[in-house]
Design an enzyme around this catalytic site. Sequence first.
Site, PDB file in Angstrom:
ATOM      1  N   GLN A  12      -7.548  19.937   6.937  1.00 53.29           N
ATOM      2  CA  GLN A  12      -7.381  21.337   6.541  1.00 53.29           C
ATOM      3  C   GLN A  12      -8.719  22.084   6.488  1.00 53.29           C
ATOM      4  O   GLN A  12      -8.944  22.919   5.627  1.00 53.29           O
ATOM      5  CB  GLN A  12      -6.651  21.424   5.196  1.00 53.29           C
ATOM      6  CG  GLN A  12      -5.929  22.764   4.977  1.00 53.29           C
ATOM      7  CD  GLN A  12      -4.801  22.665   3.970  1.00 53.29           C
ATOM      8  OE1 GLN A  12      -3.841  21.926   4.184  1.00 53.29           O
ATOM      9  NE2 GLN A  12      -4.893  23.385   2.878  1.00 53.29           N
ATOM     10  N   CYS A  51      -0.236  18.778   9.556  1.00 50.32           N
ATOM     11  CA  CYS A  51      -0.948  17.493   9.564  1.00 50.32           C
ATOM     12  C   CYS A  51      -0.440  16.510  10.610  1.00 50.32           C
ATOM     13  O   CYS A  51      -1.140  16.166  11.565  1.00 50.32           O
ATOM     14  CB  CYS A  51      -0.868  16.846   8.184  1.00 50.32           C
ATOM     15  SG  CYS A  51      -1.649  17.797   6.864  1.00 50.32           S
ATOM     16  N   HIS A 101      -1.117   9.974   8.443  1.00 49.86           N
ATOM     17  CA  HIS A 101       0.242  10.455   8.188  1.00 49.86           C
ATOM     18  C   HIS A 101       1.202   9.984   9.262  1.00 49.86           C
ATOM     19  O   HIS A 101       2.076  10.734   9.718  1.00 49.86           O
ATOM     20  CB  HIS A 101       0.270  11.978   8.056  1.00 49.86           C
ATOM     21  CG  HIS A 101       1.359  12.460   7.144  1.00 49.86           C
ATOM     22  ND1 HIS A 101       1.411  13.746   6.652  1.00 49.86           N
ATOM     23  CD2 HIS A 101       2.441  11.831   6.628  1.00 49.86           C
ATOM     24  CE1 HIS A 101       2.477  13.882   5.888  1.00 49.86           C
ATOM     25  NE2 HIS A 101       3.116  12.732   5.858  1.00 49.86           N
ATOM     26  N   ASP A 288      -7.657  18.517  11.436  1.00 54.19           N
ATOM     27  CA  ASP A 288      -6.316  18.549  12.018  1.00 54.19           C
ATOM     28  C   ASP A 288      -5.741  19.967  12.066  1.00 54.19           C
ATOM     29  O   ASP A 288      -4.905  20.280  12.900  1.00 54.19           O
ATOM     30  CB  ASP A 288      -5.366  17.605  11.281  1.00 54.19           C
ATOM     31  CG  ASP A 288      -5.331  17.839   9.778  1.00 54.19           C
ATOM     32  OD1 ASP A 288      -6.056  18.712   9.275  1.00 54.19           O
ATOM     33  OD2 ASP A 288      -4.578  17.114   9.081  1.00 54.19           O
TER      34      ASP A 288
END
Length: 503
Positions: A12, A51, A101, A288
């Site tokens: 982020q 993400c 993730h 990302d």
Amino acid sequence: MSPDIILFQVDQLAAQWLPIYGHSLVRTPNIDRLAGEGVVFSANYCNSPLCSPSRFSMLAGALPQRIGAYDNASDFPADTPTIAHHLRLLGYRTVLSGKTHFCGPDQLHGFEKRLTTDIYPSDYGWTPDWEHPEKRPSWYHNMVNVRDAGTAFRTNQLDYDEEVIHAARRELFDVARSEDGRPLFMMVSLTHPHDPYVQRPEYVDLYPLDEIDLPVTRADDVPLDPHSARLRHVSAMDEMPITDEMIRRARRSYYASIAYVDHQLGLLLQTLEETGRLERSVILLTSDHGDMLGERGLWYKMSWFEPSARLPLLVHAPFLFGPRRVAQAVSLVDLLPTLVEIAGGTLDGSVPLDGRSLVPHLVGRGGHDEAIGVYLGEGAVAPLFMIRQGPWKFVASLPDPDQLYDLVSDPHERRNLADDPAHAGTVARFQDELLARFDPHRIREQVIASQKRRRLVDAAMRKGAWTAWDHQPVTDASSAYVRSHLVLDDIDANKRWPRISDS
């Protein structure tokens, strides 16, 4: 010998919040040093401002819809070749520490060693529902993170990132002490500066509150486009008043987290130097997706506006590439073909890719000028496409009016030129290009079908015994440190670095 490759990814972080892209307040001495010796890309974009889809696209070199990377609960298929698979075939030792993730039962995706678990769940519990956009997901962002921004000695995110860096540094020493002579590909992925906007006081105190900048573009300065209105709903941005003091505190803690990230990068660089790998390592730094951070009255990501979509990309390899700036538009899907080429390999044409190698940019011999994105997550009700070429950014979705921005004359995207007759030809060209590349109706049907399947599977998995997909790092305590079946002198000698003969 092929170079080591270190991919340092944070979460982020928009390009515009870094000094190497012009921000005057944030302090990042380690990033600044690498940028001064490396190649800095000024117009690097994510392929989805969320993400998991962004990370999956980056690792696969393919746009989200091609690999089913729709949202943060999308399964990443095990038969999708990744950067790690390609480099492993080229003889690389592949190691992962930190956030990816990954969703689904495959939690390695080509990495032969994963040092930590993930900070976010690997199941389908966060699946959106495009058929009921009026229902706000209870598990998604809201404005509490902005309201409660500030200082803390310890957070969930600090626990995680310190484990990630410690594990990565220890692994670098273990690699140095091993007899394995393969080149190393290591991905180190932090969760900061992702919200919640909370950081330790020594980093927060770097930034006096009254010096923190407020948004350049306020909500009242620009019309509210339909997608931004949906984002306001999905993240409950209208449920509590956000004051200038709250904005400043959130931004201060975000900047503090960038300084924290820079310090963690410094620790990693120190270890690379101490293990003798720094001078032979290609180091990449990227994110990302970005964070709107109050611009246009928006927070977090999920948008194609610049603070959400334009990311840092820095490549440091002075032994291969001289320092330069690259102005052309590129994107994260370009990393896979780039790293394969740097590693000395060639790609199998039978595996469809959307990325193109950045090596021409790195050596100053041209290169492409295009970034393509497809957003399919929360806040959307149909695919939201982005094309960036030259000065233009074109954004389109079936239910919404088109958007066209000239980022040279209008870097803050305040003037939508899509309805300007003077730019009708440009809009028509982008519309034709979008329809030549994509079938929006078919993609929407695929997304909704996937959402339904995943919600059914998730509901079933929550009945009876729960089987988690989350990665479980395994350590063998029977062979760690000093044990009676091991020779003490050998243990001490083998774990010492530099070796006695080298010191």
